[in-house]
Design a protein around this motif. Structure first.
Motif: not given
Length: 622
Positions: A459, A463, A466-467, A471, A474-475, A512, A515-516, A519, A587
């Protein structure tokens, strides 16, 4: 716009520090240990017992990693299992020189290896279930027929006492199968007896009959009474098992009903299965007998010539006591036992409540033996011990009995517990036994840990690719969520099982999502021409409604599993529901605190922060 006040940052920091402290003990593992606990009520767990254990270890030249005293006994931790087994044999020889008359229970156990300063803070590791820690699993069959037989025998005595009190003569009372038969010489006496018995025994149904020249009155239990007796027997046995398992020092045993007449017992961490079976299979009964105070009788008994009909025991403190063999009252007549204080001397006491038949018997006994001593014994495996031996001051009626004299508040509590749940309401047989070794439990822990770890890393990689910077944030929030969840389970002293590990892995995947949503909402605001700061603010605020809805609906499903599930399903549901609550905080609050800390004072948000370089037509983000 995107700046948190100082108190919010402090709140997040304090939450992270507390979460770290309560998560930390779970990484130290467990060490082999030996527990020593008294096997009899007259023996107490105190500092003197701790000193004796230390002296025994010092005399044998054995070092330990810590020795502790708690309500369950003295626990000593060691570096390896070889030393653990050696110490077990040493303590058995030291404290139980006569194996046939064991004074103490010596059991193998596992204790946390976390530092003492963490334990002083109340930071303790999660308990591990049977599938992770290893241990033993028993399925016990309760003898419901035995419970009914025991109750019918008790009712036979009640009927005999009741008819005698009403001056109604009968030709004999006997139990025949699942019924009690009362015989009479004439129909008139039978009719009067039936009226009296129906008024005083609502649980019985009575049917007239005839056996040769004798008239019969057959009493049988009503179906509702049978069900109530069986339920009581099951619950009483479960309560008694809980008290007995304390001797083994099991931190989080599983004792629950299965079906109508079975009990499941799981003892995580217990390695000595023989000792576990011995304790679970114990049968104990409470007896009240009179003390023989005849001059010279005690001395003769101590010389090996006990008078006929007497037995020699030791009361609390070790003083010899000569007790008559005749049992005047048994624990079957005891309905409750609670600790309290003497109304006159204010000394600790135990208040007993007897049923109607027991109250009548006790009233007669105390009236006839004022000034004499009465011994209360607990008979276990054919051997008895004197719990207390008070002097009868006056006639005691009404079914309320007080035991007092030379006992502490703790001893009053222990005695009440022993009298209240010292015996099984019905016999039990072990119909299934399974042992899970520590190595299999360690393998399950390893697999569960690696599945969670690789899931988290996968994950995190997605993240951050991609972000990008968002990301990474978010992690970090996801890592905080995992830490909060483990800390919360440790704080609650919950039991972690394989389904619980599955729930943790599932929580990571679900957490997650929040957070997706955030974002993607920030990206959408940037596409619509919003400034970077406005996009961040709108992304969090507008995504919150969707996040709340999705988590609430998932929480409803989790609560349903918690309410209607049992066993592994319930364990999964607990971790699942807690994971939803921690993910909401991490989150939304933790991730925004990081974003505000990094970008709160910036007027420009570069493309790579949110991965905009991969999206065409986003000039507004430049």
């Amino acid at each position: 716009m995107n700046r948190y006040p100082l108190w919010k940052y402090i709140t997040v920091i304090v939450a992270l520090v507390i979460g770290f402290l309560y998560t930390l003990p779970n990484f130290f593992g467990e060490a082999p240990a030996v527990q020593l606990s008294p096997a009899r009520a007259t023996l107490k767990t105190d500092a003197q017992l701790l000193s004796r254990v230390e002296a025994a270890l010092q005399g044998a030249g054995i070092s330990h990693d810590g020795i502790f005293l708690d309500s369950n006994g003295v626990k000593t931790r060691f570096k390896d299992t070889d030393t653990q087994l050696k110490v077990k044999d040493l303590l058995e020889k030291t404290f139980n020189p006569n194996p046939q008359d064991a004074q103490y229970v010596v059991a193998l156990n596992l204790l946390s290896s976390s530092p003492k300063w963490l334990s002083n803070l109340g930071a303790l590791p999660m308990y591990l279930g049977l599938d992770l820690r290893g241990g033993v699993h028993f399925l016990l069959q309760v003898d419901m027929a035995g419970a009914l037989t025991k109750r019918l025998d008790s009712m036979s005595a009640d009927l005999r006492t009741l008819l005698r009190d009403k001056n109604l003569r009968h030709a004999g009372i006997n139990r025949e199968g699942n019924a009690v038969v009362v015989k009479f010489r004439d129909a008139d006496t039978r009719t009067k007896a039936r009226i009296v018995l129906e008024d005083n025994q609502p649980d019985l149904t009575f049917v007239d009959g005839q056996d040769g020249s004798d008239l019969k009155l057959t009493a049988s239990l009503k179906p509702t009474a049978v069900k109530r007796i069986q339920d009581f027997a099951l619950k009483q046995n479960i309560t008694t098992l809980h008290n007995r398992i304390n001797e083994l020092g099991v931190a989080e045993p599983v004792i629950q009903q299965q079906g109508a007449d079975r009990i499941v017992v799981q003892l995580p961490g217990v390695q000595d299965t023989a000792k576990a079976k011995d304790i679970l299979g114990r049968t104990a009964t409470l007896e009240i007998r009179m003390v023989d105070d005849t001059p010279g009788a005690l001395e003769a008994a101590m010389a090996g010539q006990a008078p006929f009909g007497t037995e020699l025991y030791s009361e609390r403190g070790g003083s010899p006591l000569l007790v008559k063999k005749q049992v005047v009252l048994t624990g079957d007549r005891l309905t409750d036992a609670q600790p309290g204080f003497d109304g006159q001397t204010h000394e600790p006491a135990v208040h007993l409540t007897l049923d109607s038949a027991g109250a009548r018997i006790f009233k007669d006994i105390t009236r006839e033996n004022v000034g004499k001593r009465m011994a209360i014994l607990l008979i276990e495996k054919g051997k008895g011990e004197v719990v207390t031996a008070p002097v009868i001051r006056t006639e005691i009626g009404g079914g309320r009995v007080q035991i007092s004299g030379k006992m502490s508040t703790m001893e009053a509590n222990d005695t009440a517990l022993l009298l209240r749940a010292g015996s099984l309401a019905a016999p039990m047989d072990i119909v299934e036994e399974r042992t899970i070794g520590p190595s299999l439990g360690a393998d399950n822990i390893s697999k569960g840990f690696h599945s969670t770890l690789w899931g988290f890393l996968a994950i995190a990689a997605f993240m951050m690719c991609y972000y990008l910077m968002f990301g990474l944030i978010s992690t970090l929030a996801l890592a905080a969520n995992l830490m909060f969840l483990v800390a919360l389970l440790s704080l609650m002293q919950a039991t972690l099982t394989l389904p619980g590990i599955a729930a943790i892995a599932l929580t990571l995947g679900m957490a997650i999502d929040s957070n997706v949503l955030i974002n993607e909402r920030v990206r959408e605001e940037l596409r619509n021409g919003a400034s970077p700061q406005a996009a961040i603010s709108a992304g969090y605020e507008r995504a919150f409604g969707t996040i709340l809805d999705s988590n609430v609906t998932t929480l409803i499903a989790g609560v349903a599993l918690l309410a209607f599930g049992s066993g592994p399903i319930r364990g999964f549901a607990v971790v699942h529901c807690l994971g939803i609550l921690t993910s909401m905080f991490s989150s939304v609050v933790v991730s925004r605190a990081l974003v505000n800390l990094i970008y709160g004072r910036r007027k420009k948000l570069d493309k790579v922060s949110i991965g905009q370089v991969w999206k065409p037509g986003l000039d507004s983000a430049k």
